[in-house]
Design an enzyme around this catalytic site. Structure first.
Site, mmCIF file in Angstrom:
data_model
loop_
_atom_site.group_PDB
_atom_site.id
_atom_site.type_symbol
_atom_site.label_atom_id
_atom_site.label_comp_id
_atom_site.label_asym_id
_atom_site.label_seq_id
_atom_site.Cartn_x
_atom_site.Cartn_y
_atom_site.Cartn_z
ATOM 1 N N GLU A 1 -25.587 21.218 -26.089
ATOM 2 C CA GLU A 1 -25.564 22.642 -26.736
ATOM 3 C C GLU A 1 -24.953 22.707 -28.160
ATOM 4 O O GLU A 1 -24.227 21.790 -28.558
ATOM 5 C CB GLU A 1 -24.476 23.492 -25.845
ATOM 6 C CG GLU A 1 -25.335 23.937 -24.656
ATOM 7 C CD GLU A 1 -24.301 24.907 -23.820
ATOM 8 O OE1 GLU A 1 -24.728 25.693 -22.971
ATOM 9 O OE2 GLU A 1 -23.261 24.878 -24.074
ATOM 10 N N CYS B 1 -21.816 24.167 -35.559
ATOM 11 C CA CYS B 1 -21.018 23.435 -34.918
ATOM 12 C C CYS B 1 -21.892 22.167 -33.889
ATOM 13 O O CYS B 1 -22.804 22.576 -33.063
ATOM 14 C CB CYS B 1 -20.445 24.277 -33.638
ATOM 15 S SG CYS B 1 -19.218 23.541 -32.698
ATOM 16 N N CYS C 1 -18.708 14.252 -22.351
ATOM 17 C CA CYS C 1 -17.521 13.724 -23.026
ATOM 18 C C CYS C 1 -16.545 12.786 -22.029
ATOM 19 O O CYS C 1 -16.540 13.366 -20.823
ATOM 20 C CB CYS C 1 -16.649 14.781 -23.762
ATOM 21 S SG CYS C 1 -15.146 14.296 -24.531
ATOM 22 N N CYS D 1 -10.152 16.500 -21.111
ATOM 23 C CA CYS D 1 -9.044 17.521 -21.628
ATOM 24 C C CYS D 1 -9.741 18.496 -20.371
ATOM 25 O O CYS D 1 -10.667 19.101 -20.213
ATOM 26 C CB CYS D 1 -9.391 17.961 -22.669
ATOM 27 S SG CYS D 1 -9.071 16.916 -24.230
ATOM 28 N N CYS E 1 -11.363 21.913 -21.128
ATOM 29 C CA CYS E 1 -12.635 21.879 -21.972
ATOM 30 C C CYS E 1 -13.748 21.865 -20.699
ATOM 31 O O CYS E 1 -13.657 20.954 -19.905
ATOM 32 C CB CYS E 1 -12.548 20.738 -22.791
ATOM 33 S SG CYS E 1 -14.158 20.831 -23.602
ATOM 34 N N GLY F 1 -18.358 16.610 -26.952
ATOM 35 C CA GLY F 1 -18.258 15.067 -27.201
ATOM 36 C C GLY F 1 -17.074 15.078 -28.207
ATOM 37 O O GLY F 1 -16.696 15.930 -28.853
ATOM 38 N N GLU F 2 -16.374 13.872 -28.189
ATOM 39 C CA GLU F 2 -15.454 13.641 -29.112
ATOM 40 C C GLU F 2 -16.187 12.762 -30.316
ATOM 41 O O GLU F 2 -16.587 11.498 -29.863
ATOM 42 C CB GLU F 2 -14.308 12.655 -28.291
ATOM 43 C CG GLU F 2 -13.489 11.644 -29.262
ATOM 44 C CD GLU F 2 -12.544 12.741 -30.398
ATOM 45 O OE1 GLU F 2 -12.944 12.137 -31.633
ATOM 46 O OE2 GLU F 2 -11.824 13.458 -29.981
ATOM 47 N N SER G 1 -13.664 17.070 -36.283
ATOM 48 C CA SER G 1 -12.395 17.546 -35.078
ATOM 49 C C SER G 1 -12.263 16.396 -33.948
ATOM 50 O O SER G 1 -13.272 16.084 -33.491
ATOM 51 C CB SER G 1 -12.783 18.746 -34.578
ATOM 52 O OG SER G 1 -11.811 19.187 -33.530
ATOM 53 N N SER H 1 -6.963 18.257 -32.696
ATOM 54 C CA SER H 1 -7.006 19.103 -31.650
ATOM 55 C C SER H 1 -5.480 18.687 -30.939
ATOM 56 O O SER H 1 -5.436 17.759 -29.992
ATOM 57 C CB SER H 1 -7.881 19.034 -30.767
ATOM 58 O OG SER H 1 -7.752 20.018 -29.550
ATOM 59 N N LEU H 2 -4.309 19.315 -31.519
ATOM 60 C CA LEU H 2 -3.184 18.657 -30.890
ATOM 61 C C LEU H 2 -2.516 19.390 -29.627
ATOM 62 O O LEU H 2 -2.495 18.816 -28.539
ATOM 63 C CB LEU H 2 -2.099 18.884 -31.996
ATOM 64 C CG LEU H 2 -0.740 18.462 -31.813
ATOM 65 C CD1 LEU H 2 -0.681 17.157 -31.804
ATOM 66 C CD2 LEU H 2 0.397 18.578 -32.991
ATOM 67 N N ASN I 1 -10.390 31.057 -24.402
ATOM 68 C CA ASN I 1 -11.524 31.844 -23.930
ATOM 69 C C ASN I 1 -11.298 31.785 -22.464
ATOM 70 O O ASN I 1 -11.489 30.367 -21.623
ATOM 71 C CB ASN I 1 -12.675 31.349 -24.260
ATOM 72 C CG ASN I 1 -12.918 31.582 -25.776
ATOM 73 O OD1 ASN I 1 -12.945 32.621 -26.423
ATOM 74 N ND2 ASN I 1 -12.899 30.287 -26.457
ATOM 75 N N CYS J 1 -14.798 27.770 -28.625
ATOM 76 C CA CYS J 1 -13.923 26.529 -28.347
ATOM 77 C C CYS J 1 -13.815 26.311 -26.949
ATOM 78 O O CYS J 1 -13.332 26.925 -26.213
ATOM 79 C CB CYS J 1 -12.654 26.657 -28.966
ATOM 80 S SG CYS J 1 -11.438 25.279 -28.888
#
Length: 348
Positions: free
Chosen positions: A91, A104, A111, A115, A118, A161-162, A193, A217-218, A293, A335
């Site tokens: 996507e 984006c 991934c 996380c 996510c 993905g990272e 990011s 992304s902390l 979200n 996000c």
């Protein structure tokens, strides 16, 4: 089949040389693909008919199709479901914020960072995207926007993905995006990011001639807490990540964006805000507070009063802290929401 959109500009030159052609033919192919968005040899009119026939016999381009397109009724953002040559799906999202149109972009099918808040993490890592598969998301988005005489103004690698977990292809994709003979974006308009792969972060800055913007992304200041929800902290602890950020050769006019997803009753207190301010003291940063979200994976968004109180603590400490708009949330394009369902019937 040898796919020419898997190659860098230099590799295209080498490939044409191996074919008995002059290296500049590789540059011509590169310009057709990335400057003009053409992936059909018949349309490459400055190549001889004989060369086009030779290329068609030995080479091709990856087939990437738009399977579904969804537009947000809230803000006009558009999410695309793309099917790749091997039938895997990703996507990508056109985020609309007034006149600003941001692409984006995804860098992996799935991934492996895990996380817990996510949606993409539910897929796991299936594979890295190739160079052309990364760049062509932008070309596809611009083609759709051109129907309304619009085009992307910004690029963010915040999709599936990272990005740093696919560093080699990411860096080459960025070179194409910035190249005047490619997509010709300014480095000021491109953001990567990451969840904090420090070794790869250092390597990205070493290898790229024009450093792009960086977002981290902390989300947590305590490593034990961060490790619970972001397993990447096992290998890359928070202290190590902050130390790396302090030593990066960030250009004077640029600031690192710290992304902080606010989760109800987990990381949304004023005490958390004070810890964050102490951790980032003296660093060239701006802070984006992201209202989570609500999803079906067990997390809720922080209350508005908590978000505002958190922001005030940071601002009182002298930080630029913003509450980021949740664009595309009604189409699951915001996000943490990207999740390319593999059964078309379930893509609703």
């Amino acid at each position: 089949m040898i796919y020419l959109d898997d190659f860098s500009k230099q590799e295209l030159e080498y490939e044409m040389n191996a074919l008995g052609e002059k290296p500049f033919r590789g540059r011509q192919l590169y310009k057709w693909m990335y400057s003009k968005g053409v992936f059909d040899f018949h349309e490459m009119t400055d190549l001889s008919r004989q060369l086009r026939q030779k290329l068609e016999e030995q080479y091709g381009f990856r087939n990437i199709g738009v399977i579904e397109k969804k537009q947000s009724k809230k803000d006009g953002s558009t999410k695309l479901l793309l099917e790749l040559e091997d039938k895997n799906r990703i996507e990508t999202v056109i985020l609309k914020d007034g006149e600003r149109l941001t692409g984006c972009v995804s860098t992996q099918v799935g991934c492996r960072m895990g996380c817990s808040f996510c949606s993409t993490a539910k897929i796991g890592l299936i594979r890295n995207l190739k160079i052309g598969e990364i760049v062509r998301q932008i070309i596809i988005m611009n083609k759709i926007l051109s129907e309304k005489d619009e085009k992307l103004s910004n690029i963010v690698f915040m999709g599936m993905g990272e990005p740093l977990d696919n560093l080699e292809n990411l860096n080459e994709a960025i070179r194409i995006i910035l190249d005047e003979s490619g997509l010709n974006f300014s480095h000021r308009k491109v953001t990567v990011s990451t969840c904090g792969m420090t070794d790869e972060l250092n390597k990205m800055y070493e290898e790229l001639d024009s450093p792009v913007n960086l977002a981290v992304s902390l989300n947590f200041t305590d490593n034990e807490m961060r490790q619970k929800y972001m397993p990447v902290s096992k290998k890359y602890p928070v202290k190590s990540l902050i130390a790396t950020l302090k030593n990066l050769p960030v250009q004077k006019r640029k600031r690192i964006t710290i992304e902080y997803v606010m989760l109800k009753d987990i990381n949304d207190t004023q005490k958390d805000a004070k810890y964050l301010a102490e951790m980032l003291r003296g660093m060239p940063v701006k802070i984006n507070l992201i209202v989570y979200n609500d999803s079906d994976i067990g997390f809720d968004s922080a209350a508005e009063k908590n978000v505002l109180a958190f922001q005030k603590v940071l601002q009182d400490k002298g930080f630029s802290a913003f509450i980021r708009k949740s664009l595309g949330s009604d189409i699951e394009g915001a996000c943490g929401q990207l999740y390319a369902r593999y059964n078309k019937k379930t893509y609703k």
